[in-house]
Design a protein around this motif. Structure first.
Motif, PDB file in Angstrom:
ATOM      1  N   PRO A  55     -43.111 -11.096 -11.162  1.00  0.00           N
ATOM      2  CA  PRO A  55     -44.469 -11.579 -10.849  1.00  0.00           C
ATOM      3  C   PRO A  55     -44.530 -13.098 -10.716  1.00  0.00           C
ATOM      4  O   PRO A  55     -45.337 -13.618  -9.956  1.00  0.00           O
ATOM      5  N   ASN A  56     -43.657 -13.840 -11.405  1.00  0.00           N
ATOM      6  CA  ASN A  56     -43.706 -15.307 -11.296  1.00  0.00           C
ATOM      7  C   ASN A  56     -42.859 -15.851 -10.139  1.00  0.00           C
ATOM      8  O   ASN A  56     -42.634 -17.055 -10.033  1.00  0.00           O
ATOM      9  N   GLY A  57     -42.365 -14.958  -9.287  1.00  0.00           N
ATOM     10  CA  GLY A  57     -41.652 -15.387  -8.091  1.00  0.00           C
ATOM     11  C   GLY A  57     -40.144 -15.503  -8.256  1.00  0.00           C
ATOM     12  O   GLY A  57     -39.416 -15.671  -7.269  1.00  0.00           O
ATOM     13  N   ILE A  58     -39.634 -15.407  -9.471  1.00  0.00           N
ATOM     14  CA  ILE A  58     -38.167 -15.498  -9.648  1.00  0.00           C
ATOM     15  C   ILE A  58     -37.512 -14.288  -8.973  1.00  0.00           C
ATOM     16  O   ILE A  58     -37.981 -13.151  -9.106  1.00  0.00           O
ATOM     17  N   VAL A  59     -36.432 -14.583  -8.240  1.00  0.00           N
ATOM     18  CA  VAL A  59     -35.773 -13.509  -7.488  1.00  0.00           C
ATOM     19  C   VAL A  59     -34.619 -12.930  -8.308  1.00  0.00           C
ATOM     20  O   VAL A  59     -33.785 -13.664  -8.843  1.00  0.00           O
ATOM     21  N   LEU A  60     -34.583 -11.610  -8.390  1.00  0.00           N
ATOM     22  CA  LEU A  60     -33.450 -10.930  -9.035  1.00  0.00           C
ATOM     23  C   LEU A  60     -32.578 -10.370  -7.920  1.00  0.00           C
ATOM     24  O   LEU A  60     -33.077  -9.679  -7.030  1.00  0.00           O
ATOM     25  N   PRO A  61     -31.269 -10.671  -7.979  1.00  0.00           N
ATOM     26  CA  PRO A  61     -30.439 -10.325  -6.830  1.00  0.00           C
ATOM     27  C   PRO A  61     -30.146  -8.835  -6.700  1.00  0.00           C
ATOM     28  O   PRO A  61     -30.190  -8.089  -7.680  1.00  0.00           O
ATOM     29  N   LYS A  62     -29.822  -8.446  -5.493  1.00  0.00           N
ATOM     30  CA  LYS A  62     -29.352  -7.085  -5.194  1.00  0.00           C
ATOM     31  C   LYS A  62     -28.131  -6.776  -6.074  1.00  0.00           C
ATOM     32  O   LYS A  62     -27.234  -7.611  -6.173  1.00  0.00           O
ATOM     33  N   GLY A  63     -28.116  -5.617  -6.680  1.00  0.00           N
ATOM     34  CA  GLY A  63     -26.945  -5.192  -7.449  1.00  0.00           C
ATOM     35  C   GLY A  63     -27.057  -5.439  -8.944  1.00  0.00           C
ATOM     36  O   GLY A  63     -26.180  -5.045  -9.710  1.00  0.00           O
ATOM     37  N   ILE A  64     -28.147  -6.054  -9.381  1.00  0.00           N
ATOM     38  CA  ILE A  64     -28.250  -6.363 -10.821  1.00  0.00           C
ATOM     39  C   ILE A  64     -28.837  -5.174 -11.584  1.00  0.00           C
ATOM     40  O   ILE A  64     -29.578  -4.365 -11.013  1.00  0.00           O
ATOM     41  N   THR A  65     -28.494  -5.077 -12.862  1.00  0.00           N
ATOM     42  CA  THR A  65     -29.000  -3.980 -13.700  1.00  0.00           C
ATOM     43  C   THR A  65     -30.356  -4.350 -14.299  1.00  0.00           C
ATOM     44  O   THR A  65     -30.535  -5.466 -14.804  1.00  0.00           O
ATOM     45  N   LEU A  66     -31.281  -3.399 -14.245  1.00  0.00           N
ATOM     46  CA  LEU A  66     -32.600  -3.590 -14.846  1.00  0.00           C
ATOM     47  C   LEU A  66     -32.831  -2.497 -15.885  1.00  0.00           C
ATOM     48  O   LEU A  66     -32.589  -1.323 -15.611  1.00  0.00           O
ATOM     49  N   ILE A  67     -33.302  -2.905 -17.056  1.00  0.00           N
ATOM     50  CA  ILE A  67     -33.652  -1.905 -18.071  1.00  0.00           C
ATOM     51  C   ILE A  67     -35.131  -2.027 -18.386  1.00  0.00           C
ATOM     52  O   ILE A  67     -35.630  -3.114 -18.693  1.00  0.00           O
ATOM     53  N   MET A  68     -35.818  -0.887 -18.303  1.00  0.00           N
ATOM     54  CA  MET A  68     -37.214  -0.847 -18.739  1.00  0.00           C
ATOM     55  C   MET A  68     -37.203  -0.422 -20.209  1.00  0.00           C
ATOM     56  O   MET A  68     -36.703   0.659 -20.538  1.00  0.00           O
TER      57      MET A  68
END
Ligand code: HEM
Length: 540
Positions: free
Chosen positions: A401-414
């Motif tokens: 939401p603050n505009g920081i870009v997370l790159p393709k291929g990175i792991t995200l945990i909810m």
């Protein structure tokens, strides 16, 4: 000491090299230096560099990153550790490193929605877990979204979809009737009952039937128990951070001496073959068996895909739905929940004009009592069964939401446990169990997502609706049949805490602590007649 004695080089240089670098001692030092360079480079190598603007958890160790504090090693589940880190960093989004995997953890509802829902398509992959998923064949829950996985997922979703539910009533109704009959008999004999094994059997029976057209009768059936054990052996490793090998590439140079997954998979495959052969025998004898295997054969899936789809469903089914129902009963039978039993019982009667037999018969077929719906949703939210959902990997850049870009291929945990208790979304009482929370849809339903117990977005659990309905129906039938009261024996009382209800700290899926409950029949004559009718309708 060797020196360069001639300006012409040539033989003197060769002598020099032989005496130094190429000597046994020199070669050894070279190899040692190379190893040291590789180790130093590997020690802090992550698949992505640190992402600027997102706080990072301090205390990463060489090679393992932050793994040494996860996987139950600190006595807490990963979601609880993530929340401690989030508090320490004063940020609901932070980064850590799992072995060599840079990972972004999300703790709040608003960011979850912004990523998992609004940018759903970019979050369609799973991080690869080498040493696990490659031992399983096709595994819907643990795999990236390849064309093959997409095809199998679609087939599984078709089988679980509402248009097919009518096929399952004739299974679910008698098996839930049988469960209630067994509870009734034990209660009549003055015994307390632990319902877990019964609940698991109902769901597993449904799973076996909808996949391989099979059915197993008894709670203590050996075949079923060993099959479930192998399934649980696999589930306990999926997306868990307990095994260093799955996250630290260097460790994989040395093969694991024993691999839990391989051992469990062998047992699982043996059981699968028995089921499949029984299915084929029936088909060869001219029977039309209505199940996923039949449908998938028609869909022209190959045998690996057929088994992969079936096993993925069987793998996920029994414990999740059983645990959800088990915790709904635990809450209703707790001192805090007992008053709600009377209100819910009355609400069921009101919805059916006082006709409890009709209410019983329709329990699996329609969801007519909003309070029961609210109770099961609140149960699944409050006791989040997959506390950190199932990790995702991005297939395109995504933005926070603050505009920081997370790159393709990175792991995200909810961190589903945290998101499901986010006070900014659910209010100050987010850590309280409120049976009527979902009676007022208001903001809790705003996203069409009451909670994240089933995950969210592109890889949300394909069995959301059928799981909800099964829990709804079982709770309804139990309320019609009994008044429930948990044991006061402290060793067998349920744990009602939103985190401590589970003993499992090192796996993806929580498991409630076992407990006993007293069941007091509301009206013996009515229950006898209702159960008898159901049995005769099934055998007719
Ligand atoms: C209360 C019951 C259940 C809960 C809480 C639950 C929870 C979850 C969660 C959190 C995920 C990951 C979703 C995501 O990444 O966003 C998932 C995926 C999945 N679940 Fe469930 N589940 C339940 C019941 C079931 C049942 C009964 C089945 C099968 C009949 C099933 C089959 C699957 C499959 C195949 C996936 C993988 C989907 C994919 O990766 O594309 N689940 N479930």
């Amino acid at each position: 000491m060797a020196t360069l004695s001639s300006s012409s080089g040539g033989p003197d240089l060769v002598d020099f090299l032989h005496a130094t670098v190429l000597s046994p001692k020199g070669l050894l030092s070279l190899v040692v230096s190379l190893i040291v360079i590789v180790l130093v480079t590997e020690a802090y190598r992550a698949n992505f560099p640190k992402i600027q603007g997102i706080p990072e958890v301090p205390g990463a160790l060489p090679f393992v990153g932050h793994l040494h504090r996860l996987g139950g090693r600190s006595g807490e589940n990963d979601a609880t550790v993530f929340s401690q880190w989030s508090k320490q960093l004063k940020s609901s989004v932070f980064q850590c490193v799992l072995g060599n995997q840079r990972t972004i953890v999300v703790e709040d509802w608003a960011t979850m929605k912004h990523l998992w829902v609004s940018q759903s398509n970019a979050l369609i992959d799973r991080p690869h877990q080498p040493g696990f998923v490659d031992k399983l064949g096709i595994d819907l829950t643990g795999s990236c979204m390849t064309d093959q996985v997409r095809k199998c997922r679609a087939a599984g979703m078709r089988a679980l979809g509402k248009p097919n539910w009518h096929k399952y009533y004739h299974l679910l109704e008698p098996s839930s009737g049988k469960f209630i009959r067994d509870v009734y008999r034990k209660a009549a004999a003055g015994q307390v009952v632990d319902t877990y094994a019964y609940l698991r059997q109902i769901v597993f029976d449904l799973g076996l039937s909808l996949t391989y057209g099979a059915r197993f009768g008894e709670v203590d059936d050996d075949f079923m128990l060993t099959f479930i054990k192998s399934i649980n052996g696999i589930s306990s490793v999926r997306s868990s951070t307990k095994i260093y090998h799955h996250f630290v590439p260097l460790l994989r140079i040395v093969p694991e001496s024993t691999n839990e997954t391989i051992a469990a998979e062998r047992v699982r495959r043996k059981h699968r073959d028995v089921l499949y052969n029984r299915y084929m025998d029936r088909v060869n004898a001219g029977e039309k068996v209505d199940c996923i295997v039949a449908a998938l054969h028609e869909d022209k899936l190959n045998q690996e895909e057929v088994h992969g789809t079936c096993l993925s469903l069987l793998q996920a089914a029994p414990d999740t739905v059983a645990s959800g129902t088990y915790m709904a009963i635990a809450w209703l039978a707790s001192p805090e929940g007992r008053a709600t039993q009377a209100v819910a019982h009355q609400a069921i009667l009101d919805a059916y004009g006082g006709d409890r037999t009709k209410a019983w018969q329709m329990a699996f077929r329609e969801e007519k009592v909003p309070l029961i719906t609210s109770i099961y949703k609140e149960t699944l939210r409050f006791f989040t069964l997959a506390p950190y959902a199932t990790p995702r990997r991005t297939v395109a850049d995504v933005t926070l939401p603050n505009g920081i870009v997370l790159p393709k291929g990175i792991t995200l945990i909810m961190n589903a446990q945290a998101v499901d208790h986010d006070t900014a979304h659910f209010g100050d009482d987010a850590w309280q169990f409120r049976p009527d929370r979902y009676l007022d849809p208001g903001k809790t339903e705003a996203a069409g997502l009451p909670h994240v117990a089933f995950g969210a977005g592109s890889r949300i659990c394909p069995a959301v609706n059928i799981s909800n309905r099964i829990i709804y129906a079982l709770v309804t039938r139990l309320l019609l049949a009994f008044e429930m009261d948990n044991t006061t024996d402290p060793n067998r009382a349920p744990v009602m805490d939103a985190i401590r209800f589970s003993d499992v700290a090192n796996a993806l899926v929580a498991h409630p602590r076992f407990y006993d409950c007293h069941f007091k029949v509301r009206d013996a004559a009515w229950l006898d007649a209702t159960l008898a009718n159901e049995v005769s309708a099934t055998t007719a």
